[in-house]
Design a protein around this motif. Structure first.
Motif, PDB file in Angstrom:
ATOM      1  N   GLU A 153       0.825  -1.204   0.000  1.00 14.35           N
ATOM      2  CA  GLU A 153       0.000   0.000   0.000  1.00 14.35           C
ATOM      3  C   GLU A 153       0.859   1.254   0.000  1.00 14.35           C
ATOM      4  OE1 GLU A 153      -4.017  -1.442   2.392  1.00 14.35           O
ATOM      5  OE2 GLU A 153      -2.207  -0.920   3.534  1.00 14.35           O
ATOM      6  N   ILE A 154       1.963   1.222   0.732  1.00 19.08           N
ATOM      7  CA  ILE A 154       2.867   2.376   0.756  1.00 19.08           C
ATOM      8  C   ILE A 154       3.447   2.629  -0.627  1.00 19.08           C
ATOM      9  CG2 ILE A 154       5.052   3.223   1.676  1.00 19.08           C
ATOM     10  CD1 ILE A 154       4.366   1.757   4.284  1.00 19.08           C
ATOM     11  N   ASP A 155       3.909   1.574  -1.284  1.00 15.49           N
ATOM     12  CA  ASP A 155       4.476   1.733  -2.618  1.00 15.49           C
ATOM     13  C   ASP A 155       3.433   2.227  -3.617  1.00 15.49           C
ATOM     14  OD1 ASP A 155       6.882   0.873  -1.618  1.00 15.49           O
ATOM     15  OD2 ASP A 155       6.602  -1.219  -2.219  1.00 15.49           O
ATOM     16  N   GLU A 156       2.206   1.755  -3.493  1.00 19.22           N
ATOM     17  CA  GLU A 156       1.143   2.196  -4.400  1.00 19.22           C
ATOM     18  C   GLU A 156       0.832   3.683  -4.197  1.00 19.22           C
ATOM     19  OE1 GLU A 156      -3.637   1.421  -5.211  1.00 19.22           O
ATOM     20  OE2 GLU A 156      -2.550   0.260  -3.689  1.00 19.22           O
ATOM     21  N   LEU A 157       0.758   4.122  -2.954  1.00 22.69           N
ATOM     22  CA  LEU A 157       0.453   5.521  -2.673  1.00 22.69           C
ATOM     23  C   LEU A 157       1.590   6.431  -3.124  1.00 22.69           C
ATOM     24  CD1 LEU A 157      -1.147   5.085   0.858  1.00 22.69           C
ATOM     25  CD2 LEU A 157      -2.309   5.917  -1.190  1.00 22.69           C
ATOM     26  N   TYR A 158       2.826   5.990  -2.952  1.00 23.57           N
ATOM     27  CA  TYR A 158       3.952   6.818  -3.390  1.00 23.57           C
ATOM     28  C   TYR A 158       3.967   6.944  -4.910  1.00 23.57           C
ATOM     29  CZ  TYR A 158       8.665   8.772  -3.489  1.00 23.57           C
ATOM     30  OH  TYR A 158       9.741   9.591  -3.687  1.00 23.57           O
ATOM     31  N   LEU A 201       3.264  10.299  -9.748  1.00 25.71           N
ATOM     32  CA  LEU A 201       2.665  10.408 -11.079  1.00 25.71           C
ATOM     33  C   LEU A 201       1.697  11.586 -11.193  1.00 25.71           C
ATOM     34  CD1 LEU A 201       1.967   6.669 -12.002  1.00 25.71           C
ATOM     35  CD2 LEU A 201       3.824   8.130 -12.816  1.00 25.71           C
ATOM     36  N   HIS A 202       0.902  11.839 -10.162  1.00 27.11           N
ATOM     37  CA  HIS A 202      -0.208  12.784 -10.293  1.00 27.11           C
ATOM     38  C   HIS A 202      -0.024  14.086  -9.519  1.00 27.11           C
ATOM     39  CE1 HIS A 202      -2.505   9.740 -12.399  1.00 27.11           C
ATOM     40  NE2 HIS A 202      -2.322   8.879 -11.406  1.00 27.11           N
ATOM     41  N   TYR A 203       0.667  14.090  -8.412  1.00 31.12           N
ATOM     42  CA  TYR A 203       0.792  15.300  -7.598  1.00 31.12           C
ATOM     43  C   TYR A 203       2.151  15.968  -7.742  1.00 31.12           C
ATOM     44  CZ  TYR A 203      -3.463  13.578  -5.339  1.00 31.12           C
ATOM     45  OH  TYR A 203      -4.738  13.140  -5.104  1.00 31.12           O
ATOM     46  N   HIS A 204       3.183  15.188  -7.849  1.00 31.66           N
ATOM     47  CA  HIS A 204       4.535  15.732  -7.916  1.00 31.66           C
ATOM     48  C   HIS A 204       4.735  16.731  -9.051  1.00 31.66           C
ATOM     49  CE1 HIS A 204       8.898  15.842  -7.514  1.00 31.66           C
ATOM     50  NE2 HIS A 204       9.006  15.523  -8.799  1.00 31.66           N
ATOM     51  N   PRO A 205       4.170  16.541 -10.257  1.00 27.82           N
ATOM     52  CA  PRO A 205       4.417  17.513 -11.346  1.00 27.82           C
ATOM     53  C   PRO A 205       3.951  18.932 -11.036  1.00 27.82           C
ATOM     54  CG  PRO A 205       3.588  15.451 -12.248  1.00 27.82           C
ATOM     55  CD  PRO A 205       3.466  15.350 -10.761  1.00 27.82           C
ATOM     56  N   TYR A 206       2.995  19.124 -10.141  1.00 31.19           N
ATOM     57  CA  TYR A 206       2.521  20.470  -9.824  1.00 31.19           C
ATOM     58  C   TYR A 206       3.505  21.230  -8.941  1.00 31.19           C
ATOM     59  CZ  TYR A 206      -1.981  19.107 -11.768  1.00 31.19           C
ATOM     60  OH  TYR A 206      -2.984  18.689 -12.616  1.00 31.19           O
ATOM     61  N   SER A 247      -0.771  11.237   2.952  1.00 31.25           N
ATOM     62  CA  SER A 247      -2.054  11.932   3.053  1.00 31.25           C
ATOM     63  C   SER A 247      -2.468  12.536   1.716  1.00 31.25           C
ATOM     64  CB  SER A 247      -1.968  13.030   4.118  1.00 31.25           C
ATOM     65  OG  SER A 247      -1.640  12.476   5.379  1.00 31.25           O
ATOM     66  N   VAL A 248      -1.512  13.123   1.004  1.00 30.03           N
ATOM     67  CA  VAL A 248      -1.832  13.707  -0.298  1.00 30.03           C
ATOM     68  C   VAL A 248      -2.234  12.620  -1.289  1.00 30.03           C
ATOM     69  CG1 VAL A 248      -0.891  15.006  -2.240  1.00 30.03           C
ATOM     70  CG2 VAL A 248      -0.356  15.694   0.100  1.00 30.03           C
ATOM     71  N   ALA A 249      -1.494  11.533  -1.309  1.00 30.45           N
ATOM     72  CA  ALA A 249      -1.791  10.448  -2.247  1.00 30.45           C
ATOM     73  C   ALA A 249      -3.125   9.773  -1.934  1.00 30.45           C
ATOM     74  CB  ALA A 249      -0.663   9.419  -2.227  1.00 30.45           C
ATOM     75  N   ALA A 250      -3.583   9.849  -0.688  1.00 25.90           N
ATOM     76  CA  ALA A 250      -4.832   9.182  -0.296  1.00 25.90           C
ATOM     77  C   ALA A 250      -6.077   9.999  -0.604  1.00 25.90           C
ATOM     78  CB  ALA A 250      -4.801   8.869   1.204  1.00 25.90           C
ATOM     79  N   ARG A 251      -5.914  11.195  -1.176  1.00 28.88           N
ATOM     80  CA  ARG A 251      -7.070  12.056  -1.424  1.00 28.88           C
ATOM     81  C   ARG A 251      -8.054  11.441  -2.411  1.00 28.88           C
ATOM     82  NH1 ARG A 251      -6.122  17.572  -0.154  1.00 28.88           N
ATOM     83  NH2 ARG A 251      -7.326  18.276  -1.960  1.00 28.88           N
ATOM     84  N   ARG A 252      -7.559  10.665  -3.360  1.00 32.00           N
ATOM     85  CA  ARG A 252      -8.420  10.085  -4.398  1.00 32.00           C
ATOM     86  C   ARG A 252      -8.342   8.560  -4.416  1.00 32.00           C
ATOM     87  NH1 ARG A 252     -11.925  14.035  -6.090  1.00 32.00           N
ATOM     88  NH2 ARG A 252     -10.798  16.020  -6.125  1.00 32.00           N
ATOM     89  N   LEU A 253      -7.996   7.956  -3.324  1.00 31.49           N
ATOM     90  CA  LEU A 253      -7.830   6.510  -3.270  1.00 31.49           C
ATOM     91  C   LEU A 253      -9.204   5.853  -3.123  1.00 31.49           C
ATOM     92  CD1 LEU A 253      -5.565   4.392  -3.318  1.00 31.49           C
ATOM     93  CD2 LEU A 253      -5.636   4.390  -0.826  1.00 31.49           C
ATOM     94  N   GLN A 254      -9.694   5.300  -4.218  1.00 26.64           N
ATOM     95  CA  GLN A 254     -11.023   4.697  -4.206  1.00 26.64           C
ATOM     96  C   GLN A 254     -11.067   3.395  -3.408  1.00 26.64           C
ATOM     97  OE1 GLN A 254     -13.652   6.184  -5.415  1.00 26.64           O
ATOM     98  NE2 GLN A 254     -12.483   7.914  -6.244  1.00 26.64           N
ATOM     99  N   GLU A 289      -5.070  12.894 -19.727  1.00 28.04           N
ATOM    100  CA  GLU A 289      -4.879  11.815 -18.758  1.00 28.04           C
ATOM    101  C   GLU A 289      -4.486  12.333 -17.375  1.00 28.04           C
ATOM    102  OE1 GLU A 289      -2.089   9.092 -20.334  1.00 28.04           O
ATOM    103  OE2 GLU A 289      -3.340   8.475 -22.019  1.00 28.04           O
ATOM    104  N   SER A 290      -3.949  13.539 -17.302  1.00 23.72           N
ATOM    105  CA  SER A 290      -3.468  14.037 -16.016  1.00 23.72           C
ATOM    106  C   SER A 290      -4.594  14.225 -14.999  1.00 23.72           C
ATOM    107  CB  SER A 290      -2.737  15.370 -16.220  1.00 23.72           C
ATOM    108  OG  SER A 290      -3.612  16.314 -16.824  1.00 23.72           O
ATOM    109  N   GLY A 291      -5.820  14.581 -15.467  1.00 23.41           N
ATOM    110  CA  GLY A 291      -6.918  14.771 -14.521  1.00 23.41           C
ATOM    111  C   GLY A 291      -6.697  15.979 -13.641  1.00 23.41           C
ATOM    112  N   PHE A 292      -6.767  17.173 -14.218  1.00 20.75           N
ATOM    113  CA  PHE A 292      -6.410  18.402 -13.509  1.00 20.75           C
ATOM    114  C   PHE A 292      -7.253  18.606 -12.256  1.00 20.75           C
ATOM    115  CE2 PHE A 292      -7.176  22.953 -12.845  1.00 20.75           C
ATOM    116  CZ  PHE A 292      -5.882  23.401 -12.651  1.00 20.75           C
ATOM    117  N   PHE A 293      -8.557  18.438 -12.340  1.00 21.46           N
ATOM    118  CA  PHE A 293      -9.432  18.750 -11.216  1.00 21.46           C
ATOM    119  C   PHE A 293      -9.281  17.774 -10.060  1.00 21.46           C
ATOM    120  CE2 PHE A 293     -12.043  20.599 -14.789  1.00 21.46           C
ATOM    121  CZ  PHE A 293     -11.685  21.904 -14.507  1.00 21.46           C
TER     122      PHE A 293
END
Length: 612
Positions: A177-182, A187-192, A218-225, A472-476
């Protein structure tokens, strides 16, 4: 005395035979002399007297403890057994560690000797990491006159880290789970905001700072379905751990990086007055300055022990300080409050070549330049001490508009080949500048033209966000919180200008309504938790769009477009619209408004849309 004691006088001994080794008499101290720690002249030998001169003179019993040697031998034997036992334990631990090296380990891009050393961190923080217990880490001045001397640098730790499950409060995560969240974060938050090193594993970050580890999680868990309750659990535990960390001083570089992340993607809240991000951004800047991040070349001036940063360490310090400036300015603009940092810091004007070795480093530097421009806009247009809101005179503002727009055009021309994220930041800077047009007097020349330009700028920003979200980035889903604040400002600008009786004749109202509908849907996509700020502001905009009289928010004439809220900089449009929204529910005029059904509807709306 019954026995005659012979005085201890050296006597002649027989000469040794030729080839026979000479035997020297062995000297030992008697019990009496040993107890008084005095020199004893007792000589152990067959021909030597059995009494020393001191015991003979004082008529004492001259004896030698024959069990003393045995006791010393037993003590040495016991110490030797303990040493052997400790060596066996260390050997077993080493074997266990070697067996665990089969785990995959990310190889850092920088040399191992250039990694952030424990010595560099401890030289600033005073320890290998931030202690969660303030009693162990904090130093209260004034309680003693004895100067505090920092401990010498600790040896560097190995970069080899064993992945294992981690736990905080009632949250426990497995290695998978840690590796998946990182991976989600990279992929999705670091580029910003690419200020961290992606080649450093999250397990390595845990070894240097638990707060940074859980901030990234915590940041990676914001959209964890797959784990929808993870973010609410982390919001409680990480927030408590954050405040506990901030109570413990001194701080480390990792603590500053944790604040950068938590200020960029704060935990969801239902009220802007309950959001501590602006305060945390100020603390982030102050801690970084106290550590010497703003003078990384002379970091030793801010510590008490020798500190020599390697090339990798220096690069990380510079990028962290750049991120501090970016986040502090972005948070200030998003809240409509003065900046918590001086963006004209000369150390940020020239980028060292060693800190721009990747496209992410270049993107970070461009983001910094854009935030410096936004800071310059705010300072240039609101530095009049004679005006209550600080605005320059009408003639001065017109000149500043031309100069600042020319600077922005030059900046956009340089960034023509930049990433979509960088182009979005440029669009946000343009909206920040043009939002000040709302503070002009309608009688000033070109007022209507500038309002139309502002409308087009907001329209273009929303269209750009929609286009980025379709990729693919999903801005919102992943954009920082200050991107949401700029987006909602653009939506209120579209709403207010389009609903004005004068400007509705000049604009395409149908296209504006379709764009507002898309903006409302986008704000709901930005929403992370139920009844958080993006979700509630989407309800407010939707409420204005469904009113029977659309001119309630902006009036009939061009004079009605003026803002009542004038001290929230470019975000004044948002707070002015919210005042109109509250005013509508507080008014009691009209028979229809006093009807029971209308009152019930008002109560239901207020219950779902509390005051943001």
């Amino acid at each position: 005395m019954s026995s005659q004691v012979t005085p201890t006088v050296p006597t002649a001994r027989a000469e040794p035979r030729e080839g026979e080794p000479t035997k020297q008499p062995r000297r030992r101290a008697c019990n009496e002399c040993k107890q008084q720690k005095l020199r004893c002249d007792l000589v152990a030998g067959d021909s030597a007297p059995s009494t020393c001169s001191r015991c003979q003179r004082l008529s004492l019993a001259c004896k030698v403890d024959t069990d003393f040697r045995r006791t010393r031998k037993r003590r040495k034997s016991f110490e030797l057994e303990n040493e052997v036992r400790e060596l066996r334990r260390q050997l077993a631990t080493r074997e266990t560690t070697n067996a665990a090296l089969e785990w995959p380990i990310l190889t850092p891009t920088a040399p191992s000797e250039a990694r952030i050393s424990e010595a560099a961190v401890s030289s600033v923080s005073g320890a290998s990491g931030v202690s969660p217990d303030p009693k162990e880490s904090s130093r209260v001045p004034g309680l003693t006159t004895q100067p505090v001397i920092d401990q010498p640098q600790a040896p560097r730790r190995s970069i080899i880290t064993i992945p294992r499950a981690r736990k905080l409060g009632n949250v426990e995560l497995s290695v998978e789970e840690i590796d998946e969240l990182y991976l989600i974060y990279i992929l999705h938050y670091h580029p910003y905001l690419p200020f961290l090193d992606p080649s450093t594993s999250l397990h390595e970050y845990y070894e240097s700072s638990e707060l940074l580890f859980w901030s990234i999680i915590s940041v990676a868990a914001r959209r964890l379905q797959s784990h929808p309750t993870l973010l609410p659990k982390l919001a409680r535990s990480v927030t408590d751990y954050l405040w506990k960390t901030l109570r413990a001083i001194p701080y480390s570089l990792r603590a500053v990086q944790s604040l950068v992340i938590l200020c960029t993607w704060p935990f969801p809240t239902s009220s802007s007055t309950a959001d501590p991000t602006y305060m945390l951004a100020g603390m982030m800047v102050q801690i970084g300055t106290q550590m010497g991040l703003h003078r990384a070349l002379n970091a030793e001036d801010f510590v008490k022990v020798p500190l020599h940063l390697s090339v990798y360490e220096y690069s990380e310090w510079v990028k962290t300080w750049e991120a501090c400036n970016i986040v502090a300015q972005s948070v200030s603009v998003g809240c409509g409050l003065p900046a918590t940092i001086q963006m004209h810091d000369w150390s940020l004007t020239v980028a060292p070549e060693s800190t721009m070795s990747s496209p992410h480093d270049i993107a970070l530097r461009w983001h910094l330049r854009i935030e410096q421009f936004r800071y310059r806009v705010s300072q240039a247009l609101t530095s009049n001490a004679l005006d209550p809101a600080g605005f320059m005179s009408a003639r001065e503002r017109l000149s500043l508009y031309r100069l600042l727009n020319a600077s922005l055009v030059d900046l956009e021309r340089e960034a023509i080949n930049m990433t979509p994220i960088t182009r979005y930041y440029l669009a946000a800077a343009r909206l920040h500048l043009h939002s000040f047009y709302l503070f002009d007097e309608p009688s000033v020349d070109g007022y209507s033209d500038r309002i139309v330009v502002l409308y087009q700028t907001a329209y273009s920003l929303i269209e750009q966000c929609l286009e980025m979200d379709n990729q693919e980035s999903g801005f919102f889903h992943y954009c920082p919180f200050f991107c949401y604040q700029v987006f909602v400002s653009a939506a209120f600008i579209i709403l207010k200008v389009m609903m004005n009786g004068y400007f509705e004749k000049l604009l395409d109202i149908e296209a504006g309504k379709r764009l507002l509908d898309a903006a409302i849907s986008s704000l709901r996509k930005m929403s992370v938790a139920n009844n958080d700020l993006p979700g509630r502001l989407s309800d407010v905009i939707g409420f204005f769009c469904t009113l029977p009289d659309p001119r309630v928010i902006s009036g009939d004439s061009v004079d009605d477009l003026r803002l009542r809220v004038r001290n929230r900089l470019s975000m004044s449009i948002v707070y002015d619209s919210l005042w109109e929204w509250r005013k509508h529910f507080q008014s009691d005029g009209g028979d229809n408004e006093n009807s029971e059904e209308t009152q019930d509807n008002r109560y239901s709306v207020l219950k779902t849309c509390k005051m943001p």
